[in-house]
Each structure stands twice: as C-alpha cells, then as structure tokens.
Design an enzyme around this catalytic site. Structure first.
Site, PDB file in Angstrom:
ATOM      1  N   GLY A 107      30.946  91.586  59.662  1.00  0.00           N
ATOM      2  CA  GLY A 107      30.382  90.825  58.546  1.00  0.00           C
ATOM      3  C   GLY A 107      30.728  91.374  57.180  1.00  0.00           C
ATOM      4  O   GLY A 107      30.135  90.991  56.175  1.00  0.00           O
ATOM      5  N   GLU A 123      23.807  94.771  66.093  1.00  0.00           N
ATOM      6  CA  GLU A 123      22.603  94.326  65.372  1.00  0.00           C
ATOM      7  C   GLU A 123      21.366  94.493  66.241  1.00  0.00           C
ATOM      8  O   GLU A 123      20.273  94.792  65.739  1.00  0.00           O
ATOM      9  CB  GLU A 123      22.790  92.873  64.902  1.00  0.00           C
ATOM     10  CG  GLU A 123      23.805  92.800  63.758  1.00  0.00           C
ATOM     11  CD  GLU A 123      24.576  91.501  63.666  1.00  0.00           C
ATOM     12  OE1 GLU A 123      24.167  90.493  64.273  1.00  0.00           O
ATOM     13  OE2 GLU A 123      25.626  91.493  62.988  1.00  0.00           O
ATOM     14  N   GLU A 136      33.509  96.602  68.660  1.00  0.00           N
ATOM     15  CA  GLU A 136      33.152  96.083  67.342  1.00  0.00           C
ATOM     16  C   GLU A 136      32.776  97.240  66.411  1.00  0.00           C
ATOM     17  O   GLU A 136      31.611  97.675  66.393  1.00  0.00           O
ATOM     18  CB  GLU A 136      31.962  95.124  67.459  1.00  0.00           C
ATOM     19  CG  GLU A 136      32.261  93.898  68.283  1.00  0.00           C
ATOM     20  CD  GLU A 136      31.341  92.733  67.905  1.00  0.00           C
ATOM     21  OE1 GLU A 136      31.882  91.677  67.550  1.00  0.00           O
ATOM     22  OE2 GLU A 136      30.120  92.900  67.936  1.00  0.00           O
ATOM     23  N   GLY A 188      31.923  86.387  64.621  1.00  0.00           N
ATOM     24  CA  GLY A 188      30.685  85.955  63.990  1.00  0.00           C
ATOM     25  C   GLY A 188      30.964  84.870  62.966  1.00  0.00           C
ATOM     26  O   GLY A 188      31.031  83.682  63.268  1.00  0.00           O
ATOM     27  N   GLY A 189      31.163  85.288  61.723  1.00  0.00           N
ATOM     28  CA  GLY A 189      31.289  84.341  60.602  1.00  0.00           C
ATOM     29  C   GLY A 189      32.273  83.211  60.835  1.00  0.00           C
ATOM     30  O   GLY A 189      31.959  82.036  60.573  1.00  0.00           O
ATOM     31  N   SER A 201      34.940  90.827  61.571  1.00  0.00           N
ATOM     32  CA  SER A 201      35.682  90.110  60.520  1.00  0.00           C
ATOM     33  C   SER A 201      36.993  89.501  61.022  1.00  0.00           C
ATOM     34  O   SER A 201      37.976  89.445  60.286  1.00  0.00           O
ATOM     35  CB  SER A 201      35.933  91.023  59.310  1.00  0.00           C
ATOM     36  OG  SER A 201      34.693  91.391  58.717  1.00  0.00           O
ATOM     37  N   ASN A 225      29.917  84.219  68.318  1.00  0.00           N
ATOM     38  CA  ASN A 225      28.532  84.699  68.261  1.00  0.00           C
ATOM     39  C   ASN A 225      27.889  84.079  67.021  1.00  0.00           C
ATOM     40  O   ASN A 225      28.140  84.527  65.906  1.00  0.00           O
ATOM     41  CB  ASN A 225      28.541  86.232  68.185  1.00  0.00           C
ATOM     42  CG  ASN A 225      27.160  86.814  67.986  1.00  0.00           C
ATOM     43  OD1 ASN A 225      26.152  86.109  68.094  1.00  0.00           O
ATOM     44  ND2 ASN A 225      27.101  88.106  67.692  1.00  0.00           N
ATOM     45  N   TRP A 226      27.085  83.065  67.250  1.00  0.00           N
ATOM     46  CA  TRP A 226      26.512  82.333  66.116  1.00  0.00           C
ATOM     47  C   TRP A 226      25.346  83.085  65.469  1.00  0.00           C
ATOM     48  O   TRP A 226      24.814  82.658  64.455  1.00  0.00           O
ATOM     49  CB  TRP A 226      26.070  80.938  66.565  1.00  0.00           C
ATOM     50  CG  TRP A 226      27.206  80.055  66.989  1.00  0.00           C
ATOM     51  CD1 TRP A 226      28.547  80.349  66.927  1.00  0.00           C
ATOM     52  CD2 TRP A 226      27.123  78.727  67.542  1.00  0.00           C
ATOM     53  NE1 TRP A 226      29.290  79.294  67.397  1.00  0.00           N
ATOM     54  CE2 TRP A 226      28.446  78.283  67.779  1.00  0.00           C
ATOM     55  CE3 TRP A 226      26.057  77.865  67.853  1.00  0.00           C
ATOM     56  CZ2 TRP A 226      28.721  77.019  68.316  1.00  0.00           C
ATOM     57  CZ3 TRP A 226      26.332  76.621  68.393  1.00  0.00           C
ATOM     58  CH2 TRP A 226      27.655  76.198  68.618  1.00  0.00           C
ATOM     59  N   LYS A 227      24.910  84.160  66.095  1.00  0.00           N
ATOM     60  CA  LYS A 227      23.790  84.960  65.568  1.00  0.00           C
ATOM     61  C   LYS A 227      22.610  84.046  65.243  1.00  0.00           C
ATOM     62  O   LYS A 227      22.398  83.053  65.944  1.00  0.00           O
ATOM     63  CB  LYS A 227      24.269  85.794  64.363  1.00  0.00           C
ATOM     64  CG  LYS A 227      25.505  86.636  64.711  1.00  0.00           C
ATOM     65  CD  LYS A 227      25.871  87.641  63.666  1.00  0.00           C
ATOM     66  CE  LYS A 227      27.103  88.413  64.134  1.00  0.00           C
ATOM     67  NZ  LYS A 227      27.508  89.449  63.189  1.00  0.00           N
ATOM     68  N   HIS A 244      24.813  94.235  71.306  1.00  0.00           N
ATOM     69  CA  HIS A 244      25.406  94.016  69.980  1.00  0.00           C
ATOM     70  C   HIS A 244      24.826  95.028  68.995  1.00  0.00           C
ATOM     71  O   HIS A 244      23.650  95.387  69.074  1.00  0.00           O
ATOM     72  CB  HIS A 244      25.123  92.584  69.508  1.00  0.00           C
ATOM     73  CG  HIS A 244      25.918  92.222  68.295  1.00  0.00           C
ATOM     74  ND1 HIS A 244      25.530  92.596  67.028  1.00  0.00           N
ATOM     75  CD2 HIS A 244      27.091  91.570  68.158  1.00  0.00           C
ATOM     76  CE1 HIS A 244      26.444  92.178  66.168  1.00  0.00           C
ATOM     77  NE2 HIS A 244      27.396  91.552  66.823  1.00  0.00           N
TER      78      HIS A 244
HETATM   79  P1  PGA Z   1      31.855  88.952  62.096  1.00  0.00           P
HETATM   80  O1  PGA Z   1      30.825  89.327  63.292  1.00  0.00           O
HETATM   81  O2  PGA Z   1      32.997  88.208  62.744  1.00  0.00           O
HETATM   82  O3  PGA Z   1      31.059  88.070  61.173  1.00  0.00           O
HETATM   83  O4  PGA Z   1      32.283  90.221  61.478  1.00  0.00           O
HETATM   84  C1  PGA Z   1      31.311  89.790  64.522  1.00  0.00           C
HETATM   85  C2  PGA Z   1      30.164  90.097  65.452  1.00  0.00           C
HETATM   86  O5  PGA Z   1      29.133  90.628  65.021  1.00  0.00           O
HETATM   87  O6  PGA Z   1      30.256  89.822  66.668  1.00  0.00           O
END
Ligand code: PGA
Length: 255
Positions: free
Chosen positions: A173, A97, A167, A234-235, A213, A9-11, A95
C-alpha cells in the site's frame, strides 16, 4: 511449470453491491485467460454475492481470514467449514495487517493452515519483513522463520497445496514495490528452504506469489522472474480493468 495465480485482496473495501459489480467486471475481463488461476478475496459479507457471480466461471473466491476451530463460542469469527459451504476455495492467512492489527501469530497461522487444508481450502499464506528488518539484514531470517512456522506438521502432500505470498511490509500500500531482483532473491531463498524442509519435488511445485504495490506498470518484470508465480494484489485489484491487466500479463508470461 507452475500455474500462475493472481489474487485480489479487496481488504475492507466495497459494499455488497460494489463487490458484485467488480466481480462481474473481472469475470467478463478474464474469461479468455485460461492459463492463470484468478482469485477474488472480498469481505466476508460479500462472499455469497461474489460467489454467485463467479460460480459459472473459473474465477475462485477466497476469504481474507478464518478461525482454526470448526465451530464454537468465538464471536465474530468464521470457520473453514463455513467458508467452503459459502463456496470459497481459498483463504488468505497471516496477512501482515492481521498480524499487525489483530494479533495474529505464527502459531495461530499454522493452526489455521491445518484447519483450512483439512476442510479442503487452499491457504494463501502471507509473510514478509518490515523495513527495519530489511535494513538490518534480517530479511532471510524473518521469512524463513515465518514460512517454517506456517508449515509445521504438514505432510508433503498438504504442503504442496499451500500457496505462499511474500509481501514485504514496506511495499504494501505504499507504492514502493520491491524490485524484481529483490523479490526474486527472497523467492529463490524460499524455494531452497522448501527443498530443505521437504524435497526438490515439493520445492518445484509450491507457488510463491509476490505482493506489495503490484500494478499493471510493474507486474511484467515481477511475473517474469523464475521463482515468482503470481501476485497478491491490494489496491490494483479494486478496479476491474487494472486487475484484468495483471491477469493478462500473467497469461502472457506463460505463453
Ligand atoms: P497493495 O496490497 O497491492 O495495495 O500493496 C497488497 C496486499 O496487502 O496484499
């Protein structure tokens, strides 16, 4: 045996040029890992470029969100039909967010899940508890409610196509991943829930990713848990080498 699925997930990261370069790095790096479904979720504007690069490979493309309607006066939104037309096979829905910053509701997620499946997209449905909910013992109630809501009105056949992504919000994050045991406990609870909502066959089929994470240093212990079928990342998905390392671990977990 459920096939692992690793999704990046590149956000809101990467310009179109950067996205293309990252996609190429992933396509090159995962070419030999045929036991894993690999999915990239760039921003909407980067989907055509990433799709052109991934098209000759087995790597799939996801959108990070969509609207439930097929078309209409919804400025700034994208429909499932637009996503499939652009080559997406998946869409991330619900998600945390989007729930936190854009008012996404459980009811809205359910509408989107129906629309995605009707258009032939595989929904990756996200859910998870806050730190406060975990500390006050509400994790099971919270994720049970979210997953049950997301699946309302789905036939068993359609439910089997959904990918779930647990999640925990406190792990996204933050660098604080759930321990493999904490994640496994929730995943096992969800599999029991799927058995109650549908039946044991369905519970055995649905893939449940963990997200929060995930990185090369912790993925092995997570992916080797019996009910963890992959990761939503994500990251660590923003660099080809770390993302490829996660796919390598998933491949090793099945061979
Ligand atoms: P993260 O994000 O790996 O940076 O914690 C995961 C996500 O939001 O899907």
């Amino acid at each position: 045996m459920r096939r692992p699925i690793i999704a990046g997930n590149w956000k809101m990261n990467k310009t179109p040029q950067e996205a293309n370069a990252l996609a190429q790095g992933v396509v090159d790096g995962v070419a030999d890992f045929d036991a894993v479904d690999v999915v990239l979720a760039p921003t909407a504007i980067c989907i055509p470029g990433v799709e052109a690069i991934t098209a000759p490979s087995a790597v799939g493309v996801a959108a990070q969100n969509m609207h439930y309607a097929a078309s209409g006066a919804f400025t700034g939104e994208l429909s499932a039909q637009m996503l499939t037309g652009a080559g997406c096979a998946y869409v991330i829905l619900g998600h945390s967010e989007r729930r936190q910053f854009f008012g996404e509701t459980d009811e809205g997620v359910n509408q989107k899940v129906h629309a995605a499946l009707a258009a032939g997209l595989t929904p990756i449905v996200c859910f998870g508890e806050t730190l406060g909910q975990r500390q006050s013992g509400q994790t099971t109630d919270r994720v049970t409610f979210q997953v049950t809501s997301a699946l309302i009105g789905l036939s068993k056949e359609d439910a089997a196509k959904v990918v779930l992504a647990y999640e925990p919000i406190w792990a996204i994050g933050t660098g604080h991943t759930a321990t493999p045991e904490q994640a496994q406990e929730v995943h096992a609870t969800l599999r029991t829930l799927l058995g109650d909502l549908y039946d044991a066959d369905l519970a055995d089929l649905v893939r449940i990713q963990y997200g929060g994470s995930v990185k090369p240093a912790n993925v092995d212990d997570l992916i080797n848990q019996p009910d963890i079928d992959g990761a939503l990342v994500g990251g660590a998905s923003l660099k080809a080498d770390s993302f490829v390392a996660l796919v390598r671990s998933a491949q090793a977990s099945v061979s």
